[in-house]
Design a protein around this motif. Structure first.
Motif, PDB file in Angstrom:
ATOM      1  N   ASN A  22       0.827  -1.200   0.000  1.00  0.00           N
ATOM      2  CA  ASN A  22       0.000   0.000   0.000  1.00  0.00           C
ATOM      3  C   ASN A  22       0.867   1.260   0.000  1.00  0.00           C
ATOM      4  O   ASN A  22       0.602   2.209  -0.742  1.00  0.00           O
ATOM      5  CB  ASN A  22      -0.938  -0.011   1.208  1.00  0.00           C
ATOM      6  CG  ASN A  22      -1.861   1.179   1.215  1.00  0.00           C
ATOM      7  OD1 ASN A  22      -2.662   1.353   0.307  1.00  0.00           O
ATOM      8  ND2 ASN A  22      -1.733   2.024   2.237  1.00  0.00           N
ATOM      9  N   TYR A  69       2.348   1.711  -3.480  1.00  0.00           N
ATOM     10  CA  TYR A  69       1.354   2.208  -4.433  1.00  0.00           C
ATOM     11  C   TYR A  69       1.090   3.697  -4.216  1.00  0.00           C
ATOM     12  O   TYR A  69       0.989   4.459  -5.173  1.00  0.00           O
ATOM     13  CB  TYR A  69       0.039   1.427  -4.330  1.00  0.00           C
ATOM     14  CG  TYR A  69       0.082   0.062  -4.980  1.00  0.00           C
ATOM     15  CD1 TYR A  69       0.553  -0.110  -6.274  1.00  0.00           C
ATOM     16  CD2 TYR A  69      -0.363  -1.060  -4.295  1.00  0.00           C
ATOM     17  CE1 TYR A  69       0.588  -1.369  -6.875  1.00  0.00           C
ATOM     18  CE2 TYR A  69      -0.338  -2.323  -4.886  1.00  0.00           C
ATOM     19  CZ  TYR A  69       0.146  -2.470  -6.171  1.00  0.00           C
ATOM     20  OH  TYR A  69       0.174  -3.706  -6.753  1.00  0.00           O
ATOM     21  N   GLU A  70       0.987   4.116  -2.952  1.00  0.00           N
ATOM     22  CA  GLU A  70       0.713   5.524  -2.650  1.00  0.00           C
ATOM     23  C   GLU A  70       1.859   6.441  -3.069  1.00  0.00           C
ATOM     24  O   GLU A  70       1.639   7.619  -3.347  1.00  0.00           O
ATOM     25  CB  GLU A  70       0.434   5.706  -1.157  1.00  0.00           C
ATOM     26  CG  GLU A  70      -0.907   5.169  -0.729  1.00  0.00           C
ATOM     27  CD  GLU A  70      -1.158   5.331   0.762  1.00  0.00           C
ATOM     28  OE1 GLU A  70      -0.222   5.669   1.516  1.00  0.00           O
ATOM     29  OE2 GLU A  70      -2.312   5.104   1.167  1.00  0.00           O
TER      30      GLU A  70
END
Length: 154
Positions: A32, A35-36
């Motif tokens: 996560n 991806y951010e």
């Protein structure tokens, strides 16, 4: 070849970074988190395989951090890490960022790239938010390195 990362690179980046995190050499990244922050990453791709990555993380108006520099062990001593950092330094200059720092256990590597050791106290407190998840916090033993460019470098 160095290029900006894309979403399809996230798992390879995670594998590289977390291999060093397991050794206590850098912070672990979740998928996560990658991806951010995928737009911050550059990767070195060879034969459709990611062998290195590095992120340029903006911290303030004229300050950014080189972070998550990881190179597959089979590609050490081949200039991959140096090239990735230089790529990120050039990107920083394109954005008008003239102060680039790194927190590292390998200060000799960064010295060869024009960085100087500085006191961590000179860095804004804002940069320590990621450090909260580090097992060494608040007794950080990484070395702060800084490279400053003047206006003519832009």
């Amino acid at each position: 070849m160095i290029r900006l990362a894309n979403m399809g690179d996230a798992k390879a980046i995670q594998k590289l970074v977390n291999s060093y995190a397991k050794q206590g050499e850098m912070l672990q990244l979740s998928l996560n988190e990658i991806y951010e922050k995928i737009f911050e990453f550059a990767v070195w791709e060879e034969h459709e395989r990611i062998i290195g990555c590095c992120a340029l993380h903006p911290a303030w108006e004229d300050l950014a951090e080189i972070r998550s520099l990881a190179v597959d062990s089979s590609s050490h001593k081949k200039g991959v890490g140096k090239a990735l950092v230089e790529y990120c330094l050039n990107r920083a200059l394109e954005f008008g960022i003239t102060n680039i720092f790194a927190l590292t256990y390998k200060p000799e590597f960064f010295k060869k790239l024009g960085f100087d050791e500085i006191s961590k106290d000179l860095l804004p407190k804002k940069i320590w938010s990621d450090c909260l998840k580090c097992p060494m916090f608040p007794d950080c033993d990484e070395i702060a390195m800084m490279r400053k460019f003047d206006e003519t470098s832009k």
